[in-house]
Design an enzyme around this catalytic site. Sequence first.
Site, PDB file in Angstrom:
ATOM      1  N   HIS A  38      -9.775   0.591   4.860  1.00 10.33           N
ATOM      2  CA  HIS A  38      -8.408   0.884   5.553  1.00 10.33           C
ATOM      3  C   HIS A  38      -8.582   1.767   6.707  1.00 10.33           C
ATOM      4  O   HIS A  38      -9.331   2.565   6.537  1.00 10.33           O
ATOM      5  CB  HIS A  38      -7.418   1.538   4.499  1.00 10.33           C
ATOM      6  CG  HIS A  38      -5.863   1.449   4.857  1.00 10.33           C
ATOM      7  ND1 HIS A  38      -5.669   2.380   6.008  1.00 10.33           N
ATOM      8  CD2 HIS A  38      -4.965   0.939   4.910  1.00 10.33           C
ATOM      9  CE1 HIS A  38      -4.123   2.423   6.173  1.00 10.33           C
ATOM     10  NE2 HIS A  38      -3.903   1.329   5.524  1.00 10.33           N
TER      11      HIS A  38
ATOM     12  N   GLU B 208      -5.167  -5.229  10.508  1.00 16.15           N
ATOM     13  CA  GLU B 208      -4.253  -3.986  10.464  1.00 16.15           C
ATOM     14  C   GLU B 208      -4.681  -3.340  12.185  1.00 16.15           C
ATOM     15  O   GLU B 208      -5.357  -2.305  11.911  1.00 16.15           O
ATOM     16  CB  GLU B 208      -4.259  -3.106   9.496  1.00 16.15           C
ATOM     17  CG  GLU B 208      -4.066  -3.825   8.117  1.00 16.15           C
ATOM     18  CD  GLU B 208      -3.457  -2.776   7.335  1.00 16.15           C
ATOM     19  OE1 GLU B 208      -2.464  -2.968   6.864  1.00 16.15           O
ATOM     20  OE2 GLU B 208      -4.072  -1.780   6.902  1.00 16.15           O
TER      21      GLU B 208
ATOM     22  N   ASN C  55       1.043  -1.222   0.084  1.00 20.65           N
ATOM     23  CA  ASN C  55       0.093   0.009  -0.178  1.00 20.65           C
ATOM     24  C   ASN C  55       0.835   1.217   0.055  1.00 20.65           C
ATOM     25  O   ASN C  55       1.559   1.528   1.081  1.00 20.65           O
ATOM     26  CB  ASN C  55      -1.011   0.060   1.110  1.00 20.65           C
ATOM     27  CG  ASN C  55      -1.970   1.042   1.434  1.00 20.65           C
ATOM     28  OD1 ASN C  55      -2.033   2.070   0.430  1.00 20.65           O
ATOM     29  ND2 ASN C  55      -2.227   1.534   2.632  1.00 20.65           N
ATOM     30  N   TRP C  56       0.914   1.819  -1.249  1.00 23.10           N
ATOM     31  CA  TRP C  56       1.834   2.955  -1.284  1.00 23.10           C
ATOM     32  C   TRP C  56       1.312   4.331  -0.661  1.00 23.10           C
ATOM     33  O   TRP C  56       2.022   5.236  -0.674  1.00 23.10           O
ATOM     34  CB  TRP C  56       2.183   3.272  -2.744  1.00 23.10           C
ATOM     35  CG  TRP C  56       2.870   2.191  -3.351  1.00 23.10           C
ATOM     36  CD1 TRP C  56       3.278   0.975  -2.887  1.00 23.10           C
ATOM     37  CD2 TRP C  56       3.426   2.323  -4.778  1.00 23.10           C
ATOM     38  NE1 TRP C  56       4.074   0.197  -3.695  1.00 23.10           N
ATOM     39  CE2 TRP C  56       4.231   1.058  -4.966  1.00 23.10           C
ATOM     40  CE3 TRP C  56       3.254   3.083  -5.814  1.00 23.10           C
ATOM     41  CZ2 TRP C  56       4.638   0.637  -6.184  1.00 23.10           C
ATOM     42  CZ3 TRP C  56       3.715   2.711  -7.055  1.00 23.10           C
ATOM     43  CH2 TRP C  56       4.461   1.638  -7.201  1.00 23.10           C
ATOM     44  N   LYS C  57       0.000   4.336  -0.108  1.00 18.99           N
ATOM     45  CA  LYS C  57      -0.618   5.520   0.528  1.00 18.99           C
ATOM     46  C   LYS C  57      -0.233   6.425  -0.536  1.00 18.99           C
ATOM     47  O   LYS C  57      -0.297   6.327  -1.857  1.00 18.99           O
ATOM     48  CB  LYS C  57      -0.196   5.544   1.723  1.00 18.99           C
ATOM     49  CG  LYS C  57      -0.064   4.583   2.547  1.00 18.99           C
ATOM     50  CD  LYS C  57       0.148   4.886   4.029  1.00 18.99           C
ATOM     51  CE  LYS C  57       0.346   3.569   5.010  1.00 18.99           C
ATOM     52  NZ  LYS C  57      -0.089   3.788   6.390  1.00 18.99           N
TER      53      LYS C  57
ATOM     54  N   GLY D 114       1.980   2.476  10.529  1.00 15.41           N
ATOM     55  CA  GLY D 114       2.999   3.647  10.447  1.00 15.41           C
ATOM     56  C   GLY D 114       3.769   4.127  11.551  1.00 15.41           C
ATOM     57  O   GLY D 114       4.274   5.118  11.605  1.00 15.41           O
TER      58      GLY D 114
ATOM     59  N   GLY E 100       2.786  -0.972   4.255  1.00 14.76           N
ATOM     60  CA  GLY E 100       2.974   0.486   3.920  1.00 14.76           C
ATOM     61  C   GLY E 100       4.038   0.917   3.639  1.00 14.76           C
ATOM     62  O   GLY E 100       4.716   0.785   2.764  1.00 14.76           O
ATOM     63  N   GLY E 101       4.965   1.571   4.703  1.00 18.57           N
ATOM     64  CA  GLY E 101       6.337   2.038   4.687  1.00 18.57           C
ATOM     65  C   GLY E 101       7.138   1.479   3.985  1.00 18.57           C
ATOM     66  O   GLY E 101       8.068   1.882   2.947  1.00 18.57           O
TER      67      GLY E 101
ATOM     68  N   SER F 217       3.386  -1.845  10.243  1.00 13.12           N
ATOM     69  CA  SER F 217       5.006  -2.069  10.695  1.00 13.12           C
ATOM     70  C   SER F 217       5.574  -3.092  10.342  1.00 13.12           C
ATOM     71  O   SER F 217       6.615  -3.556  11.124  1.00 13.12           O
ATOM     72  CB  SER F 217       5.057  -1.428  12.030  1.00 13.12           C
ATOM     73  OG  SER F 217       4.608   0.039  12.474  1.00 13.12           O
TER      74      SER F 217
ATOM     75  N   GLU G 184      -7.041   4.499   7.767  1.00  9.50           N
ATOM     76  CA  GLU G 184      -7.152   5.873   7.547  1.00  9.50           C
ATOM     77  C   GLU G 184      -8.191   6.408   6.797  1.00  9.50           C
ATOM     78  O   GLU G 184      -8.729   7.263   6.906  1.00  9.50           O
ATOM     79  CB  GLU G 184      -5.889   5.852   6.699  1.00  9.50           C
ATOM     80  CG  GLU G 184      -4.527   5.864   7.455  1.00  9.50           C
ATOM     81  CD  GLU G 184      -3.321   5.513   6.582  1.00  9.50           C
ATOM     82  OE1 GLU G 184      -3.318   5.694   5.489  1.00  9.50           O
ATOM     83  OE2 GLU G 184      -2.367   5.001   7.261  1.00  9.50           O
TER      84      GLU G 184
HETATM   85  C1  PEP Z   1      -0.660   0.233   5.941  1.00  9.83           C
HETATM   86  O1  PEP Z   1      -0.781   0.984   5.535  1.00  9.83           O
HETATM   87  O2  PEP Z   1      -1.634  -0.593   5.608  1.00  9.83           O
HETATM   88  C2  PEP Z   1       0.340  -0.181   6.600  1.00  9.83           C
HETATM   89  C3  PEP Z   1       0.388  -1.470   6.987  1.00  9.83           C
HETATM   90  O3  PEP Z   1       1.348   0.571   6.860  1.00  9.83           O
HETATM   91  P1  PEP Z   1       2.619   0.382   7.685  1.00  9.83           P
HETATM   92  O4  PEP Z   1       3.285  -0.865   6.872  1.00  9.83           O
HETATM   93  O5  PEP Z   1       3.652   1.679   7.131  1.00  9.83           O
HETATM   94  O6  PEP Z   1       2.514   0.234   9.079  1.00  9.83           O
END
Ligand code: PEP
Length: 248
Positions: free
Chosen positions: A93, A165, A9-11, A171, A231-232, A210, A95
């Site tokens: 998600h 999640e 997930n590049w957000k 994040g 994500g990151g 994470s 967010e």
């Molecule tokens: C996400 O945005 O779905 C996610 C899991 O982010 P991160 O890996 O950065 O915690």
Amino acid sequence: MRRKWVGGNWKMNGSRAMTSSLAGAIVEARINGVEVALFPPFPYLREACAACAGSRIGVGGQDLSEHESGAFTGEVSAAMLRDVGCTLVLAGHSERRQYHKETDQQVASKVSQALEHGLTPVLCVGETLDERDAGHTAAVVSRQLDEVVSCCGIEAFARIVIAYEPVWAIGTGRCASAEQAQEVHALLRSQLARDDARIAGSTRIVYGGSVKPGNAAELFAQPDIDGGLIGGAALQATDFLSICAAAG
Ligand code: PEP
């Protein structure tokens, strides 16, 4: 035996050039033994689809409208995602739930739209830190899952990927421990099994929050963790590929 699944997930990150080079590097790595999907921002879906064409890597939107079409300025429909070459889409998600106040009912409608248009929905569920501290984790994720079961039916889970999640882990650099994640994954699977044991046994339930190259292998070794939503660490080809390798 469930095949492992890893999504990136590049957000709200990237550019056309970055999309082509990052997706291109992931395609070139020829990952085996794990299903991989990339979720770039809407404007870059075409670049991602072009880079992934002819490979086994899927491309998906980060969100979709709960509506079919019409006067919904700013929204993107499931049919539009299909039209540009997507095969998957994230729904619910945290967010989106947090900043856009998406309700469980709206998320269920989005999953239903995705299914109707032949997209694989990646249904995100998870509790906030306050909810965990209050001992409400099980109730929260069960409620989020239940809404989709009620709306779409248990059979739909043959085509849905669930992403657990925990909001406090996204994040933040604070990953859930393998035991904490496994406990919730097992709970989600047993909730599905009450309706249909066969479908529960085949539904992929992946972990997000994470995940890094250093913790992926331990998480993915848990019996009910079928991969990850990243994500990151999905923004660096080397990190993302080493997470995929941990799942393979
Ligand atoms: C996400 O945005 O779905 C996610 C899991 O982010 P991160 O890996 O950065 O915690």
